[in-house]
Structures are given as structure tokens and as C-alpha cells.
Design a protein around this motif. Structure first.
Motif, PDB file in Angstrom:
ATOM      1  N   LYS A   5       0.798  -1.283   0.157  1.00 37.47           N
ATOM      2  CA  LYS A   5       0.016  -0.020   0.025  1.00 37.47           C
ATOM      3  C   LYS A   5       0.860   1.261  -0.012  1.00 37.47           C
ATOM      4  O   LYS A   5       0.392   2.296  -0.527  1.00 37.47           O
ATOM      5  N   ALA A   6       1.845   1.297   0.839  1.00 38.33           N
ATOM      6  CA  ALA A   6       2.794   2.267   0.895  1.00 38.33           C
ATOM      7  C   ALA A   6       3.488   2.666  -0.419  1.00 38.33           C
ATOM      8  O   ALA A   6       3.554   4.140  -0.751  1.00 38.33           O
ATOM      9  N   LEU A   7       3.770   1.727  -1.397  1.00 42.54           N
ATOM     10  CA  LEU A   7       4.091   2.201  -2.713  1.00 42.54           C
ATOM     11  C   LEU A   7       2.943   3.154  -3.483  1.00 42.54           C
ATOM     12  O   LEU A   7       3.259   3.957  -4.291  1.00 42.54           O
ATOM     13  N   GLU A  52       0.825   4.813  -2.146  1.00 40.48           N
ATOM     14  CA  GLU A  52       0.680   6.075  -1.466  1.00 40.48           C
ATOM     15  C   GLU A  52       1.714   6.977  -1.818  1.00 40.48           C
ATOM     16  O   GLU A  52       1.646   8.037  -1.946  1.00 40.48           O
ATOM     17  N   ALA A  53       2.836   6.366  -1.865  1.00 35.98           N
ATOM     18  CA  ALA A  53       4.214   7.345  -2.514  1.00 35.98           C
ATOM     19  C   ALA A  53       3.940   8.000  -3.805  1.00 35.98           C
ATOM     20  O   ALA A  53       4.116   9.022  -4.042  1.00 35.98           O
TER      21      ALA A  53
END
Lengths: 431, 289
Positions: B180-182, B184-185
Motif C-alpha cells: 500500500k505504501a508504494l 501512497e508514495a
């Protein structure tokens, strides 16, 4: 460059049974300030940061970046950059492409992208990594690339979400210092989320301490250490944590004493504590919580009960950390305190020792509410709870800069706290 | 130490033996036999004829029609099955009301036996079926759907109806595995939803895309079962598939032709799958954990 204002911000996750992950959050962050949001796991600190980033909707309240209300502004239009705990580097792109991605998305010219990527890489010492893919990078290198990716497009606000927690202790210490240096160099607003109090104490101009979705205290690291507003703040900041004991305030011959221990074995004079006589008088006869940090207790001459101000006890555990020694002392009346001794006095396990106390450093908390009774007056600051206005912090004025402080004693204590946390290595200081 | 290693090897071989025998008897030996059949004039005389059988197969108009129909079906059905199931997975990944009901709806064809499914489709598309009944009521002249140019489309729809659910579940699992962080990034970096899909999601979906494509391809060759049950040995010529050809050749005991056709089909599939693997190797190598 931008300030950030959060007004009555709350976050309620759907399906969470109406649990307010963040509640009644009011904070003003000055332009170019370095604010650290710290608290235990699940306290809402990451949710708060994600709301500022625009990755989470704001359920209630308003968020401003500069003068712009950003509640409905998508992340890409907020001119923020975020460094993630997992670094979140695009695995199929080279370091160069990772750093260039945001500018490419904003249609910056290729030549300019190239200049900025190379400049940033130079600044972070990662030029030699530009051609590599993320999987060929070590943890420290990935961390630098993640920072580089955030820096390269000159955002107004830097959001760092536990960026050091995946690094080993040594690297973490180095990167901590580097991020502080970077903040000074970039002169940008930094918001840093961590559960590590050492990072909070050493990096921020101000600390926002959170618990159960609410702000507990907003203060400079120095003030939050010296004047914790309640038992939680007192226990969370400081390592080893503050010693707590139930006590009773009594008055004897016009002087106030704290009576500690099951049978009231310890009578500690409260002369010099940060509380007025009327305040102490109001507490007389009531059960309150007595708090003293381990570094404000000390070992005096052996078996010297009559001279000591706290009393004699038996050293149960002795942790020699090199520069300091943590001694777990059992006192009569079922009291067990940690004494942090910086002198090189050899103390053996089981040895009877006499312990001294610095009366000015005693904290008294209302047992029912947990609120601090002592401390705030001398500090002279307004009650630093949710609605505290931010001080006009200028870059370079960091209260954490212990080398420039006049209060050398305090500087020693904070430095010792940091040293201790480092010595405890990975996560040992996570309160 | 040496003794125990030898004993261990022996034990592990004993464990492997049943599977090994099974694979040899049911896969390797028949395959070898097929290769042998494809290269001889007949299984009794056993005269080596080289690639003559393959030439005969290629010259056979029934084979060419069957191969053409099968290819046409696969080219239509496989991309549709992959794209639609991915689309459905992405729709269900978003927070929409009644999500679990939709999921069950698309999975339900998997629970129904093929014979029952075919029965339902027969009820709908037969000359005297429901669809013609409805059309007749609004004045449209009934016609035989399974013997019309629409027959191909009907089979594609049947195939999609049967296969979308399973593919969708595979895509949903793959989507939930994308960090998910990717995403979001990328959102913070300024990538639009479309960019995030192509730059991040698509990359992470590549291995699953390959898997679903191969699976759909294999299933598209197996659609014969439904067609056979719907239309019998000799369907409308647009629906005459490779397996009809194989089935009918088998019935006439023309093993040489059958074996040659099977090998051609096998090689063709191996070629397609090989190409898919190369593509996946290029796109997916950095994202596989």
C-alpha cells in the motif's frame, strides 16, 4: 515553505465501531519547524500524519497548509513529500528513476530533472547508487534514497513516518543526526512520527506527545522532560522511566513531606518542589503519586542512613552500562526504585546502599486524574495541552541543542538519556 | 554419517516412487507413445513415415477449420476473461456496497456442474428456448442461436460466465498483495490513478496476469466440453473446435492423425506460454518478493 494548522481534527475509521483514532487534535506548526509526533503504538500519530498528507480523509475538523484549507485537496496537490517506514521505493525503477518520478509526474523538463536528481544525490552521497535497483540497496542506502526522493522536488512540508525504525541501532543514530542536519540545511517544515522517545528528544524543536488519539502535551523536549503534565508523559519520556510510588502528603511543623512505603517508612521533605504551599496544603492527607526520575536519585556513602535524604536499600539488580549504572534498589515498605548513577562507584548485587534524592526534581501527580501538581509554575509557560500555541521557533534555535544550552545539568541528563537509549540498542527504549 | 545419508536418500526415493510411477505411466509413457504414433503409418505395421502425418493433418480441411475456430475463440475469450476479471477484481477492491454478494455472484458458476450449466444455456438459446420466446413476444422471428453467427459469441459469454469468478479471486489476492505504501508514495509523488495503475499495480500484477492468461488459455481449449454438451459431435461449423476434431479422429481410430494434431496443438501452446514467460520475466522480475 509552509506552516501547518490542525483545528479540532478527528479521525473515525468506518467499521471501527466509532472509535476515534484521532480526536480533538489542535496544533499549529510554524514554518520551518521540526515537530516530532511521538506516542505508543496505536495512539493515532500515524493517522494524524496521513491526514496531513491527504492519504486519509479528515473525519472532522480542518487542516491548513499555509493558508490553504486542504481537507479536500488530493495528496499530489499539497506540495508535501513523505518518507515511509518501509521506504516505499518503486522496485522496478532505478534509484535515478525513483528520484525523478515525482518531477516526471509534474512534467518537469528532463534536463532540470537530471540536474536536481544529481544535486540531491550528491548532497546525500548516493551518486554511485543512481543506476541501481532498490533490491540491490542496503537498509541505510534505501533510507537515503527515500530521503532523496522526498528532497529532490523541494516540497513545502516533509512528512517522515517512522523512517528509522527498520535500521540497526548504529545506523539509526547516524541517520538521526543526518536528518537534523538536513532540516537545518533545507529550512523546510518537518513533521516526524516515531514511537521512539530518543528520536523525539534529540530531533524535534517541539514534541507532540499523543496517547489514545489525543494530544497529551506539546512542548520542547527540555520542557516535556522537566515538566511532564501527567503520569503518562512522565513515564513515556525518559529512560529508564520515572519511578512512581503512591504517597501521602503530610504537614509537620509547617513543612510538607511525602510519606512513602506501605507503612510510611520514608518521609521525604518537599521543600524545593515545584509546587506552592497552598497547592501542597490542598493535597494534605490525600493519596497522590510520587515521581522521581532515576537520574535524580544517587548513591551516597555506604550504610549512611542518617545522612541520606531518601533512605537505605538493597541493590537487587546492577546494570553497568559503562558511562552509567542502573541500580534497581529495594527499599523498606515494598518500594522498588531504579537509581541511575553516573559516578564510577562500584555497587555489588545485594549490597546495602544509601540513596540521595534531588528534592527539586520530585514530581507529584494527582492519583485520580494523573495530572501533575508540580512543575508548571516555574516553567512559566501556559498549560501545554491540546490548545497550546506554538512558540515562534526559528530554525537553528532548537531547544534540543544541548551544547548551546545554559542548563548544563539538564544537558547532561538529556545526553545521558540519549546515551542510555543508544546503549540499549534496538527498541530497548520504547517505553 | 555417510550411512545415514544413504539411508535417508533411500527413504526419500521410496516416498517419491509412487508419484514417479504415476507420472511415468500416465504422462510420460502416453506422451512417448503419441510421438511414436505420429511418426508411423499405423500402430500395427509401425513403418516410419517421418513428418508425413503432420503434413496430412495440415492439409486436412477439418483440422484447419477446427484450429481456426479454436484460435478465434481463444483470441476473443482469453483477453476478455483476463481484462474483465481484472476489472471486476478492481471494482470489488474498492469500497462498494454489497461487495461480498457480488463476489458470491461471480463465484457461483464454479459451484454448478457443467451439465447443469449447459442445461440452463440450452433452455435459453434453444430454437424453442426462452430467448426466442421473449423475442417472439415482441415480434422478432425466432432463429437457431447455436447455428447462427452469434454462436461464437454465445460460447464466449458462456466461457466468461464460467471462468470470471475464479480469475477474479486470483486478481483480488494479487491486488491485496501490492504494498500500500508504494501506491501512497506514488499518490504523494503526483501520479494520477491511471499512472498508479500502469506504473505500480500493473507491474505487481504481472505474475498473476501471466498465470491467469495461461489458465484461461488452457480453459479456452477445454471449452469443447460445454460446446459438445450443447451441440454434439458435429456442431455448426463455426463451433467445430480442435477437440471436436480430436474426438472424432479418435472415434475413427485414426491414431496417427490424432497424435500429430495433439503434438501440433501442444507445441503451439508451449510457444504461447513460452512467450508469456519471457514477457513476465521482463516486467515482473523486480516486483516479485
Amino acid at each position: 515553505m509552509a506552516s501547518i494548522t490542525l483545528k479540532d481534527v478527528a479521525k473515525v475509521y468506518p467499521g471501527g465501531g466509532g472509535t476515534r483514532a484521532v480526536d480533538n487534535f489542535n496544533l499549529e506548526i510554524a514554518d520551518r519547524e521540526f515537530v516530532v509526533i511521538v506516542g505508543p503504538s496505536g495512539c493515532g500519530k500515524s493517522s494524524t500524519m496521513r491526514m496531513i498528507a491527504g492519504l486519509e480523509d479528515i473525519t472532522e475538523g480542518k487542516a491548513y497548509i499555509g493558508d490553504t484549507l486542504v481537507n479536500n485537496v488530493p495528496p499530489k496537490n499539497r506540495n508535501i513529500a513523505m518518507v515511509f517506514q518501509s521506504y516505499a521505493l518503486y522496485p522496478h525503477m532505478s534509484v535515478y528513476k525513483n528520484m525523478a518520478f515525482a518531477m516526471k509526474m509534474r512534467h518537469v523538463k528532463k534536463a532540470e530533472i537530471d540536474v536536481r536528481v544529481r544535486e540531491t544525490a550528491e548532497m546525500l552521497g548516493i551518486t554511485h547508487l543512481l543506476g541501481r535497483k532498490p533490491r540491490a540497496l542496503s537498509g541505510g542506502e534505501s533510507q537515503r534514497v527515500a530521503l532523496g526522493r522526498a528532497m529532490v522536488r523541494n516540497p513545502e512540508v516533509f512528512l517522515l513516518d517512522e523512517p528509522l525504525s527498520n535500521l540497526d541501532a548504529k545506523l539509526r543514530t547516524d541517520m538521526r543526526a543526518e536528518i537534523v542536519k538536513l532540516h537545518k540545511k533545507l529550512e523546510t517544515t518537518f513533521i516526524y512520527v516515531t514511537h521512539d522517545q530518543t528520536e523525539a528528544m534529540t530531533m524535534g524543536d517541539r514534541i507532540v506527545l499523543m496517547n489514545h488519539g489525543r494530544i497529551v502535551q506539546v512542548d520542547s523536549p527540555k520542557d516535556i522532560y522537566d515538566y511532564p503534565v501527567n503520569v503518562f508523559a512522565a513515564g513515556f519520556i525518559g529512560s529508564p522511566r520515572m519511578n512512581f510510588a503512591d504517597c501521602e502528603i503530610i504537614e509537620r511543623g509547617g513543612e510538607y513531606f511525602a510519606k512513602l512505603g506501605e507503612g510510611g517508612e520514608h518521609l521525604i521533605s518537599l521543600t524545593g518542589v515545584n509546587a506552592s504551599r497552598p497547592e501542597l496544603a490542598a493535597l494534605t492527607g490525600r493519596r497522590v503519586t510520587f515521581g522521581i526520575r532515576p537520574e535524580h536519585l544517587g548513591v551516597t556513602a555506604e550504610m549512611d542512613d542518617t545522612e541520606s535524604r531518601f533512605g537505605g536499600g538493597t541493590a537487587d539488580i546492577v546494570e553497568a552500562l559503562g558511562a552509567e549504572t542502573n541500580i534497581y534498589v529495594d527499599f523498606p515498605g515494598g518500594l522498588r526504585f531504579i537509581v541511575r548513577e553516573f559516578n564510577d562507584k562500584p555497587v555489588a548485587r545485594g549490597q546495602r546502599i544509601s540513596v540521595d534524592i534531588q528534592p527539586g526534581k520530585i514530581h507529584i501527580f494527582d492519583t485520580e486524574t494523573g495530572e501533575a501538581v508540580t512543575g508548571r509554575r516555574r516553567h512559566g509557560a501556559p498549560p501545554a495541552t491540546e490548545k497550546a500555541a506554538p512558540p515562534a521557533v526559528k530554525t537553528g534555535d532548537a531547544p534540543t541543542d544541548i551544547s548551546s544550552g545554559n542548563d548544563t545539568e539538564l544537558a547532561d541528563q538529556i545526553a545521558a538519556g540519549v546515551a542510555d537509549a543508544i546503549a540499549e540498542a534496538d527498541g530497548g527504549d520504547d517505553a | 554419517m555417510r550411512e545415514s545419508t544413504r539411508a535417508e536418500k533411500l527413504i526419500s526415493m521410496c516416498y517419491l516412487l509412487p508419484s514417479f510411477v504415476g507420472v511415468m505411466v500416465f504422462f510420460v509413457a502416453p506422451f512417448a507413445q503419441i510421438i511414436r504414433y505420429a511418426l508411423v503409418d499405423n500402430p500395427i505395421a509401425n513403418n516410419f513415415v517421418g513428418i508425413e502425418n503432420f503434413i496430412k493433418v495440415f492439409e486436412n480441411s477439418a483440422f484447419r477449420r477446427a484450429a481456426g475456430n479454436t484460435a478465434r475463440f481463444s483470441v476473443m475469450a482469453v483477453p476478455l476473461a483476463v481484462a474483465l476479471s481484472l476489472l471486476l477484481a478492481m471494482l470489488l477492491e474498492a469500497q462498494i456496497p454489497g461487495k461480498s454478494k457480488f463476489r458470491t455472484f461471480f463465484l457461483s458458476p464454479m459451484m454448478v456442474p457443467v451439465a447443469s450449466i449447459v442445461l440452463i444455456w440450452q433452455v435459453i438459446f434453444d430454437y424453442n428456448g426462452a430467448l426466442n420466446g421473449v423475442l417472439a413476444s415482441i415480434g422478432v422471428t425466432p432463429f437457431d442461436w447455436m447455428k447462427s453467427d452469434y454462436s461464437h459469441v454465445i460460447i464466449v459469454v458462456l466461457f466468461l460466465w464460467k471462468n470470471l469468478g475464479y480469475n477474479m479471486i486470483l486478481f483480488m489476492a494479487a491486488l491485496s498483495n501490492i504494498p500500500k505504501a508504494l501506491l501512497e508514495a506514488a499518490a504523494v509523488d503526483g501520479a494520477s490513478a491511471l499512472r498508479r495503475f500502469w506504473q505500480i499495480k500493473f507491474r505487481f500484477l504481472t505474475p498473476t496476469l501471466l498465470f491467469v492468461t495461461i489458465l484461461s488459455l488452457i480453459n479456452s481449449f477445454k471449452v469443447f466440453r460445454e460446446v459438445y454438451l450443447l451441440t454434439g459431435d458435429y456442431p455448426y461449423e463455426d463451433l467445430y473446435l480442435l477437440q471436436h476434431f480430436m474426438n472424432n479422429t479418435f472415434k475413427s481410430l485414426d491414431y496417427q492423425k490424432l497424435s500429430a494434431a495433439a503434438i501440433i496443438m501442444g507445441l503451439f501452446m508451449a510457444l504461447i506460454i513460452g512467450i508469456l514467460f519471457i514477457v513476465e520475466g521482463r516486467l515482473g522480475k523486480d516486483v516479485e518478493q
